[in-house]
Design a protein around this motif. Structure first.
Motif, mmCIF file in Angstrom:
data_model
loop_
_atom_site.group_PDB
_atom_site.id
_atom_site.type_symbol
_atom_site.label_atom_id
_atom_site.label_comp_id
_atom_site.label_asym_id
_atom_site.label_seq_id
_atom_site.Cartn_x
_atom_site.Cartn_y
_atom_site.Cartn_z
ATOM 1 N N ASP B 105 95.449 18.390 54.891
ATOM 2 C CA ASP B 105 94.850 17.070 55.026
ATOM 3 C C ASP B 105 94.534 16.503 53.641
ATOM 4 O O ASP B 105 93.387 16.492 53.213
ATOM 5 N N SER B 106 95.560 16.016 52.948
ATOM 6 C CA SER B 106 95.424 15.427 51.599
ATOM 7 C C SER B 106 94.452 16.199 50.720
ATOM 8 O O SER B 106 93.470 15.640 50.243
ATOM 9 N N PRO B 107 94.684 17.515 50.531
ATOM 10 C CA PRO B 107 93.667 18.289 49.794
ATOM 11 C C PRO B 107 93.501 17.832 48.358
ATOM 12 O O PRO B 107 92.405 17.908 47.814
ATOM 13 N N TRP B 108 94.586 17.332 47.754
ATOM 14 C CA TRP B 108 94.484 16.961 46.342
ATOM 15 C C TRP B 108 93.536 15.797 46.174
ATOM 16 O O TRP B 108 92.661 15.796 45.314
ATOM 17 N N ARG B 109 93.724 14.793 47.017
ATOM 18 C CA ARG B 109 92.840 13.638 46.926
ATOM 19 C C ARG B 109 91.411 14.050 47.241
ATOM 20 O O ARG B 109 90.462 13.676 46.543
ATOM 21 N N PHE B 110 91.271 14.851 48.293
ATOM 22 C CA PHE B 110 89.929 15.220 48.738
ATOM 23 C C PHE B 110 89.170 15.968 47.646
ATOM 24 O O PHE B 110 88.078 15.565 47.235
ATOM 25 N N TYR B 111 89.765 17.058 47.141
ATOM 26 C CA TYR B 111 89.026 17.859 46.163
ATOM 27 C C TYR B 111 88.920 17.135 44.826
ATOM 28 O O TYR B 111 87.912 17.254 44.136
ATOM 29 N N PHE B 145 82.602 5.978 48.534
ATOM 30 C CA PHE B 145 83.464 5.074 49.317
ATOM 31 C C PHE B 145 84.787 5.759 49.657
ATOM 32 O O PHE B 145 85.233 5.754 50.803
ATOM 33 N N ILE B 146 85.386 6.385 48.644
ATOM 34 C CA ILE B 146 86.685 7.027 48.881
ATOM 35 C C ILE B 146 86.530 8.186 49.867
ATOM 36 O O ILE B 146 87.357 8.387 50.757
ATOM 37 N N LEU B 147 85.437 8.937 49.703
ATOM 38 C CA LEU B 147 85.290 10.132 50.535
ATOM 39 C C LEU B 147 84.922 9.785 51.974
ATOM 40 O O LEU B 147 85.389 10.433 52.915
ATOM 41 N N ILE B 148 84.101 8.752 52.159
ATOM 42 C CA ILE B 148 83.779 8.356 53.543
ATOM 43 C C ILE B 148 85.059 7.906 54.236
ATOM 44 O O ILE B 148 85.286 8.195 55.407
ATOM 45 N N GLY B 149 85.903 7.211 53.482
ATOM 46 C CA GLY B 149 87.145 6.734 54.073
ATOM 47 C C GLY B 149 88.267 7.754 53.997
ATOM 48 O O GLY B 149 89.439 7.366 54.000
ATOM 49 N N HIS B 150 87.916 9.041 53.905
ATOM 50 C CA HIS B 150 88.981 10.042 53.735
ATOM 51 C C HIS B 150 89.998 9.969 54.866
ATOM 52 O O HIS B 150 91.194 10.011 54.637
ATOM 53 N N TRP B 151 89.496 9.845 56.101
ATOM 54 C CA TRP B 151 90.432 9.665 57.225
ATOM 55 C C TRP B 151 90.614 8.178 57.431
ATOM 56 O O TRP B 151 90.113 7.584 58.401
#
Lengths: 118, 991
Positions: B105-111, B145-151
């Protein structure tokens, strides 16, 4: 001669603005070209021309009285402006052609937006 | 250095996460990268904590001292505490995330974003400079903002992210305004602006800030920043919406750390502002109201995560209220004790509980307690952890939460103020709000685990060790600190009181120390709280029957989902209706009115007839121009109008020549040729009937248009006339004043003065003689390629961008039409348009107009065998001589374009294939490379970008030719103009 220049600015800008307010894009396009002519001349008036002045091409080397030359700066700016307005006008031309291909129309009025598209 | 490394390390990790080749590395790489980075941060932090001497570690570098911004960081007590909190809890939550998140689930963006957030959060707390803190503060909002909108596929996630950003972002702006006001006050009061925003300086000079007349407003602005960030009433609604984020994000950002940024700011402001009565009103009031609202909302949440979110709101209110209760005690003998203890306690149990909800979600695939039940058999470990966490949250004795609760109650009872409403009201409301705390803790601890399973479709299973270990560690700490308070008391006391937090605290923490009033209150809370819990089902039913009247969230929805869009829509429809001509008309109307209004207050010399030149020339030129313009304006045939444009351009060139601008005249003539070709191609490709039939004459509009156009022309004409009346650059008015145009004239060829004395005598600075000029006599050209070369570079780039735009317009259609899907799509589109505008099929089916170069005439093609060659030779001459006489890169480029254009229009493709097939656009990057490269050479030589040098070379036929590095720049201009122009023409004519 300054009167002539002012008069020419007047007719160019008036004609350009009038065309710009038309609904047909082709006329709007002509309007932008005419308007830019007028604006270039208007800018040139800032060069401070009068009888007996010389173009900003130095007569000889070395320090000498520079009060005989007109102001070169507006000229430099207008030169780039001419080239850029050519670029932008070309873009407009192509935009118009493509717009015509898509819509079969040269009208500059959008359809009122429907509820679903807003 | 160690300190800066510590601060930058998370950002470095984030950059790595975005740069590493993600396709070639296993999906777990970003997780490992995050853990390694965070682990290194912990090691560095330990080194910083235990390695230093007495004074706090600090780094200082001036950044923008004029506005009080410095890169100034330190590790004083609170900074150290929060740094440990962020990095320590961060490590545990990152570990947990590795087992919680789907590795695909988009780990690169997430971490990467998580690391980015951690770095920003550390930046917030270690900033010694308040403005620097603000920068990091905003970064945390963005990463949140980016993390809340992760999905981001989920609309609710997008809405939640946007809401959080709008609320915290608006608060951030208020904070910025508040900080700017502080700088302003400091400047007005004679303090040192450069260092005024350092926290310790703010504290030192607090009397200045609190005594200023604007102090209440400044405080309000600063508090708005803190309240929005920490979700205080009435800005609390964004936090529950942020629960759309993955659980590790909620645990880390929206429970343990980011929402504490506002609390942290309150802690920094507390010693400065807490003596103001407004402090008590705002901070105390917002705190207790938030406690009540959050507690109530937690009771009526079905979703356990929402329950925790509302409980976080409530507990953030508790932390805020605690600072409020410290009113007027910052500098006293009994300062507010151990505020950080409360922060730590909440971070520990709330971070853990969020992770546990994640475990329940994992095991049961639902988080609604109304569907859960009897999990004690299937998820015993989870249950044990939840019980500990909830006990701590409720403040049961022997947990850390109890200690925190005791501190809070004691502070609320010790509130000292003369205002009776606050003196008794605030503590009462706070204590009543705590009833909800007990109730929702019971809800969280009892409902999912006891009783019978409520939903047979749920098949729960216990979470793995990886999921459970992080919350377990946090809760063990929670218990240990509760059982033996001194292990935390000493370091926390040191951190709280270090720096500028006033005198040392003599407050001794311990359970059962105050078996009097406090214990009675606690007993009351637990007793009545249990009753509230038992009434919870009724409360929920009533609440939902009332249609979830979440009044405070509704206010946001009203504002941002209804009023603002409605207002924006109204404004757009009013100011900018969907008609170009109306828009132009309104803009013009405004411009003309404003210009005339401005002109009335100034004095202008109106144009009057002067015929110092032969009047025949002036009158004749005027008549010709008007005649051509009338053709352009009125004629029915498009072709005639276009052709009438050509003499207009040439007349303009003539005027340029009359007004001593030979370069402009040359350029204008050449551009006119190219433009005519472009316009003719346009006319060939459009139907002859493209002009609409004359519309019925509508008098007022037509008159208005004509009047507007005439007024606009007149305004510019008057301005232009007064422009001519201006003094010349070398004229007497400007003697002695180093005006830029005069400078250009004097330094175009070489320096005007040989010695410093000479320059000074003429009123120039002494270093004028160091300018060795551009080495050319054509001042316009020297300005273009030398004095203002950077401008020219930008302008050439603009031309190139216009060319690329043309290319895109063509290319997009081409690829579109070439693929079968694209063609089908285009056909469907055509049908759609037909059905909409032409249901009866009166008009022929739209087809892409056939385009081709018009058939060449014999005379033209014969001429075209010779003329272009001559033109190219002339272009070379103009290019080489351009530095001293009219010419240069622009003009040579245009002339060469005209040469090639002649070939393009005169020969069919089969006769002049190389000219037709050459990819002219390639010249654009080449030209830009030349131009930029010339500038870079100067940088390599240690000179400013685009500095030019020159020398003279003797060439046969040309005589003494100057070779200036500016000529290379000019070559770049030449190539870019040539490439763009020809690309446009060739594309237009092709097909």
């Amino acid at each position: 001669m300054a009167f002539l220049a002012s008069f020419v600015v007047f007719v160019f800008v008036s004609a350009g603005l009038y065309l710009l307010m038309k609904r047909n894009l082709f006329e709007v396009l002509l309007g932008t070209i005419v308007l830019s002519h007028g604006v270039h001349l208007f800018l040139l008036s800032m060069s401070g021309w009068r009888a007996g002045t010389l173009p900003p091409i130095l007569l000889h080397d070395g320090p000498h009285d520079v009060s005989v030359y007109v102001d070169p700066l507006p000229q430099a700016l207008i030169l780039t402006a001419i080239v850029i307005s050519f670029g932008v006008t070309s873009f407009l031309v192509v935009l118009m052609m493509r717009g015509y291909e898509e819509t079969e129309s040269l009208e500059a009025t959008e359809e009122p937006r429907g509820e679903g598209e807003a | 250095m160690l300190f800066v490394t510590f601060l930058l390390l998370p950002f470095l990790g984030a950059v790595l996460a975005f740069l590493l080749p993600r396709d070639r590395l296993p999906a777990s790489t970003p997780w490992v990268l995050t853990l390694v980075t965070t682990g290194l941060c912990l090691v560095l932090l330990a080194g910083l904590t235990f390695g230093g001497g007495e004074a706090p570690v600090a780094v200082h570098a001036a950044w923008m001292p004029q506005v009080g911004l410095n890169f100034s960081i330190w590790l004083d007590g609170p900074a150290l505490f929060f740094a440990w909190l962020v990095v320590g809890i961060g490590f545990l939550i990152f570990f947990y995330a590795g087992f919680y998140m789907d590795p695909k689930d988009s780990p690169w963006r997430f971490y990467g974003t998580m690391l980015f957030f951690m770095g920003s959060m550390v930046g917030v707390v270690v900033s010694r400079n308040a403005m620097l803190m603000f920068l990091f503060w905003e970064l945390t909002s963005i990463s949140s903002f980016i993390l809340i909108g992760h999905w981001h596929e989920k609309a609710t996630a997008r809405a939640g992210a946007l809401r959080a950003l709008i609320v915290t972002g608006s608060g951030g702006l208020c904070l910025l305004a508040g900080l700017a006001a502080l700088v302003w006050i400091a400047g007005a009061s004679g303090l040192d602006v450069a260092s005024c925003l350092e926290w310790d300086q703010l504290w030192e000079n607090r009397a200045v800030y609190t005594g200023h007349a604007a102090a209440p407003w400044v405080l309000l602005l600063l508090l708005l920043g803190a309240f929005t960030k920490s979700a205080q009433f009435p800005f609390h609604f964004w936090l529950p919406g942020a629960m759309e984020a993955p659980t590790p994000v909620s645990a880390f950002l929206h429970a343990a750390t980011m929402v504490k940024a506002g609390i942290y700011l309150l802690g920094r402001l507390y010693p400065i502002y807490s003596d103001m009565t407004l402090w008590l009103w705002l901070v105390g009031g917002a705190g207790v109201l938030t406690m009540v609202v959050g507690g109530f909302m937690a009771m009526v949440s079905r979703d356990l995560k929402q329950l925790l979110a509302h409980s976080t709101v409530s507990q953030l209110g508790l932390l805020t209220a605690y600072y409020g209760f410290g009113f007027a005690r910052a500098g006293s003998e009994a300062p507010l004790p151990l505020d950080l203890m409360l922060v730590l306690s909440h971070a520990l149990f709330k971070g853990a509980l969020f992770m546990i909800v994640g475990v329940i979600d994992h095991g049961c695939h639902t988080r609604e307690w109304t569907r859960l039940g009897g999990l004690r058999r299937t998820m015993p470990v989870t249950m044990a952890l939840t019980l500990v966490g909830c006990a701590s949250m409720a403040g049961v004795p022997l947990t850390f939460g109890f200690v925190a609760k005791e501190l809070f109650l004691k502070a609320s009872l010790a509130l000292q103020t003369d205002v009776a409403l606050l003196r008794y009201g605030l503590p009462t409301v706070a204590i009543l709000a705590s009833l909800f705390t007990v109730a929702y803790c019971l809800r969280m601890a009892v409902s999912p685990f006891f009783g019978k399973p409520r939903d047979p479709e749920i098949h729960p299973h216990e979470g793995g060790v990886g999921l459970l270990i992080s919350p377990a560690l946090l809760l063990v700490l929670c218990l240990a600190a509760g059982l033996y308070v001194p292990i935390l008391e000493r370091p926390l006391a040191a951190m709280t009181n270090a720096g500028f937090y006033g005198t040392a605290s003599s407050f001794v923490v311990g359970f059962f120390h105050h078996a009097d009033k406090l214990l009675a209150i606690a007993a009351f809370l637990f007793g009545v709280g249990t009753l509230v819990f038992l009434a919870g089902g009724w409360l929920l039913a009533r609440y939902e029957a009332a249609g979830s009247p979440a009044i405070f969230r509704t206010s946001y929805e009203l504002l941002f989902d209804k009023w603002i869009p409605a207002f924006a829509g109204w404004l757009a429809a009013t100011v900018q209706p969907a008609s170009l001509s109306t828009n132009v008309m309104r803009t013009l109307l405004a411009a003309v009115v404003l210009l005339i209004a401005a002109g009335l207050s100034a004095s202008f010399e109106l144009p009057r007839a002067d015929f110092d030149h032969p009047p025949v020339l002036a009158i004749g030129l005027g008549v010709l121009i008007v005649a051509c313009l009338l053709l352009v304006l009125m004629h029915n045939v498009a072709l005639i109008r276009v052709i009438a444009m050509a003499p207009l351009g040439l007349f303009v060139a003539l005027l340029f020549q009359i007004f001593k601008a030979p370069d402009l005249a040359l350029t204008q003539i050449l551009v006119e040729v190219v433009m005519l070709v472009v316009l003719l191609l346009l006319v060939f490709h459009l139907p002859q009937q493209m002009l609409p039939p004359r519309r019925p004459f509508r008098l007022p509009w037509r008159v208005l248009r004509v009047a507007l156009a005439l007024a606009g022309g007149a305004v510019l004409a008057v301005l232009s006339h007064s422009g001519f009346a201006r003094d010349l650059p070398g004229g007497p008015t400007f003697a002695g004043e180093p005006r830029v145009s005069r400078y250009y004239l004097e330094n175009s060829k070489q320096a005007a003065f040989e010695t410093a004395e000479e320059a000074l005598a003429a009123g120039y600075p002494a270093d004028v003689r160091y300018h060795h000029g551009g080495g050319g006599k054509n001042v316009v050209n020297v300005i273009l390629v030398d004095f203002r070369g950077f401008d020219t570079l930008g302008e050439v780039a603009v031309l190139g961008i216009a060319g690329l735009g043309v290319l895109c317009l063509f290319t997009l259609r081409r690829t579109h039409a070439r693929s079968p899907e694209g063609r089908a799509l285009a056909l469907r589109e055509v049908q759609r348009v037909n059905e909409k505008f032409d249901p009866e099929g009166k008009v022929r089916t739209p087809v892409v107009p056939r385009k081709m170069w018009p058939a060449p005439s014999l005379i033209v093609s014969e001429m075209a065998r010779i003329v272009p060659g001559l033109m190219l030779v002339l272009a070379v001459v103009l290019f080489l001589s351009g530095h001293n006489s009219p010419g240069g890169g622009f003009i040579a480029g245009l002339l060469a374009s005209v040469a090639f254009t002649t070939v393009l229009v005169s020969f069919r493709r089969r006769d002049a294939q190389p000219v037709h097939d050459f990819d002219y656009l390639r010249l654009l990057p080449l030209g830009l490379t030349f131009a930029i490269g010339t500038g870079l050479v100067a940088i390599v030589l240690g000179l400013p970008f685009l500095t030019s040098g020159y020398t003279y070379v003797h060439l046969p036929f040309f005589g003494e030719v100057e070779f200036a590095s500016a000529a290379l720049f000019d070559l770049g201009v030449f190539l870019a103009v040539l490439g763009t122009t020809l690309m446009i023409i060739e594309r237009l004519g092709r097909d």
